[in-house]
Write a protein that holds these residues in place. Structure first.
Motif, PDB file in Angstrom:
ATOM      1  N   PRO A   1       0.799  -1.228   0.000  1.00  0.00           N
ATOM      2  CA  PRO A   1       0.000   0.000   0.000  1.00  0.00           C
ATOM      3  C   PRO A   1       0.836   1.285   0.000  1.00  0.00           C
ATOM      4  CG  PRO A   1      -0.967  -1.587   1.480  1.00  0.00           C
ATOM      5  CD  PRO A   1       0.342  -2.174   1.023  1.00  0.00           C
ATOM      6  N   ASP A   2       1.934   1.299   0.718  1.00  0.00           N
ATOM      7  CA  ASP A   2       2.750   2.517   0.768  1.00  0.00           C
ATOM      8  C   ASP A   2       3.589   2.725  -0.492  1.00  0.00           C
ATOM      9  OD1 ASP A   2       4.212   0.257   1.582  1.00  0.00           O
ATOM     10  OD2 ASP A   2       5.675   1.489   2.632  1.00  0.00           O
ATOM     11  N   LEU A   3       3.639   1.742  -1.396  1.00  0.00           N
ATOM     12  CA  LEU A   3       4.386   1.865  -2.653  1.00  0.00           C
ATOM     13  C   LEU A   3       3.477   2.106  -3.869  1.00  0.00           C
ATOM     14  CD1 LEU A   3       7.048  -0.958  -2.169  1.00  0.00           C
ATOM     15  CD2 LEU A   3       7.276   1.503  -1.715  1.00  0.00           C
ATOM     16  N   LEU A   4       2.177   2.090  -3.646  1.00  0.00           N
ATOM     17  CA  LEU A   4       1.226   2.306  -4.735  1.00  0.00           C
ATOM     18  C   LEU A   4       1.339   3.745  -5.241  1.00  0.00           C
ATOM     19  CD1 LEU A   4      -1.232   1.171  -6.357  1.00  0.00           C
ATOM     20  CD2 LEU A   4      -2.657   2.179  -4.590  1.00  0.00           C
ATOM     21  N   ARG A   5       1.490   3.892  -6.548  1.00  0.00           N
ATOM     22  CA  ARG A   5       1.529   5.222  -7.174  1.00  0.00           C
ATOM     23  C   ARG A   5       0.126   5.527  -7.691  1.00  0.00           C
ATOM     24  NH1 ARG A   5       5.865   6.439 -11.179  1.00  0.00           N
ATOM     25  NH2 ARG A   5       5.272   8.514 -10.501  1.00  0.00           N
ATOM     26  N   TRP A   6      -0.569   6.418  -7.005  1.00  0.00           N
ATOM     27  CA  TRP A   6      -1.960   6.724  -7.317  1.00  0.00           C
ATOM     28  C   TRP A   6      -2.137   7.299  -8.720  1.00  0.00           C
ATOM     29  CZ3 TRP A   6      -5.633   4.632  -4.564  1.00  0.00           C
ATOM     30  CH2 TRP A   6      -5.351   4.250  -3.250  1.00  0.00           C
ATOM     31  N   THR A   7      -1.102   7.963  -9.256  1.00  0.00           N
ATOM     32  CA  THR A   7      -1.216   8.514 -10.607  1.00  0.00           C
ATOM     33  C   THR A   7      -1.306   7.423 -11.661  1.00  0.00           C
ATOM     34  OG1 THR A   7       1.191   8.699 -10.750  1.00  0.00           O
ATOM     35  CG2 THR A   7      -0.028  10.681 -10.089  1.00  0.00           C
ATOM     36  N   GLU A   8      -0.945   6.186 -11.311  1.00  0.00           N
ATOM     37  CA  GLU A   8      -1.010   5.072 -12.255  1.00  0.00           C
ATOM     38  C   GLU A   8      -2.430   4.513 -12.397  1.00  0.00           C
ATOM     39  OE1 GLU A   8       1.981   2.287 -11.009  1.00  0.00           O
ATOM     40  OE2 GLU A   8       3.612   3.586 -11.686  1.00  0.00           O
ATOM     41  N   ILE A   9      -3.345   5.014 -11.589  1.00  0.00           N
ATOM     42  CA  ILE A   9      -4.770   4.681 -11.703  1.00  0.00           C
ATOM     43  C   ILE A   9      -5.462   5.983 -12.078  1.00  0.00           C
ATOM     44  CG2 ILE A   9      -6.833   3.814 -10.536  1.00  0.00           C
ATOM     45  CD1 ILE A   9      -4.903   2.503  -8.473  1.00  0.00           C
TER      46      ILE A   9
ATOM     47  N   LEU B   1      -5.000   2.356 -16.612  1.00  0.00           N
ATOM     48  CA  LEU B   1      -3.884   2.004 -15.739  1.00  0.00           C
ATOM     49  C   LEU B   1      -2.570   2.175 -16.484  1.00  0.00           C
ATOM     50  CD1 LEU B   1      -5.279  -1.300 -14.200  1.00  0.00           C
ATOM     51  CD2 LEU B   1      -5.557   1.037 -13.348  1.00  0.00           C
ATOM     52  N   SER B   2      -1.506   2.430 -15.727  1.00  0.00           N
ATOM     53  CA  SER B   2      -0.171   2.539 -16.312  1.00  0.00           C
ATOM     54  C   SER B   2       0.855   2.027 -15.307  1.00  0.00           C
ATOM     55  CB  SER B   2       0.130   3.998 -16.693  1.00  0.00           C
ATOM     56  OG  SER B   2       0.117   4.819 -15.535  1.00  0.00           O
ATOM     57  N   GLY B   3       2.104   1.963 -15.745  1.00  0.00           N
ATOM     58  CA  GLY B   3       3.207   1.635 -14.857  1.00  0.00           C
ATOM     59  C   GLY B   3       3.081   0.293 -14.163  1.00  0.00           C
ATOM     60  N   GLU B   4       3.552   0.258 -12.928  1.00  0.00           N
ATOM     61  CA  GLU B   4       3.565  -0.974 -12.137  1.00  0.00           C
ATOM     62  C   GLU B   4       2.151  -1.480 -11.861  1.00  0.00           C
ATOM     63  OE1 GLU B   4       5.414  -4.202 -10.252  1.00  0.00           O
ATOM     64  OE2 GLU B   4       6.103  -2.740 -11.728  1.00  0.00           O
ATOM     65  N   VAL B   5       1.206  -0.582 -11.663  1.00  0.00           N
ATOM     66  CA  VAL B   5      -0.173  -1.017 -11.426  1.00  0.00           C
ATOM     67  C   VAL B   5      -0.682  -1.812 -12.633  1.00  0.00           C
ATOM     68  CG1 VAL B   5      -2.558  -0.266 -11.082  1.00  0.00           C
ATOM     69  CG2 VAL B   5      -0.713   0.816  -9.781  1.00  0.00           C
TER      70      VAL B   5
END
Length: 168
Positions: free
Chosen positions: A105-113, A127-131
């Motif tokens: 949860p602390d590594l989730l990049r919200w901009t990727e959603i 979605l983009s990136g790691e997500v």
């Protein structure tokens, strides 16, 4: 696509509390939205004849947190997008019931959603990136997000359904 519902997520955001959070120095919301989300929210606000509170400058929260949500239409639109982000995570989490989260949860990049709207204002999830990589790895490349977003009074609500082929 052959598949079915794999997860459902819903989230409600209190517009006043959200606008107040946007005004706080160092808020996590300052970097939670993509450039596309910010632009679409500014455009939507401007199209409705409301002042964006200086958000067009694009720095930090850009004046997003001034006043209550009723006084800040831009914060109202961003609150809806925040609700979608939360609902996406909940739907994805439901699809992974019994398995550990693929992203801490602390590594989730919200901009990727992202919540992006078509020319008629209908929202969709991108979605983009790691997500995007982790969703493809955990529920499949053919995952489809169905989203409904609404505002009523002092709240924004999002409902998301994740459809994907059955797990193998």
């Amino acid at each position: 696509m052959s598949g079915g519902v794999r997860g459902v997520g819903v989230d409600t955001v209190d517009l006043g509390a959200f606008a107040a959070s946007l005004a706080e120095p160092g808020t996590r919301f300052a970097e939670a939205f993509s450039a596309t989300e910010r632009r679409q929210c500014r455009d939507r606000t401007a199209a409705r004849g409301a002042d964006t509170g200086g958000a067009a400058r694009g720095a930090g929260t850009g004046g997003l947190g001034t006043g209550a949500a009723g006084e800040n239409p831009l914060a109202r639109h961003l609150a809806g997008r925040w609700a979608v982000k939360e609902a996406v995570v909940k739907a994805w989490s439901a699809a992974l019931y019994g398995s550990p989260p693929p992203i801490a949860p602390d590594l989730l990049r919200w901009t990727e959603i992202e919540t992006v709207c078509d020319a008629w204002g209908r929202p969709a999830v991108r979605l983009s990136g790691e997500v995007a990589r982790q969703v493809a790895a955990t529920v499949g490349e053919e995952a489809r997000w169905n989203v409904s977003l609404s505002h009523d009074g002092d709240a924004a609500v999002a409902f998301v359904v994740l459809e994907a082929p059955a797990a193998r």
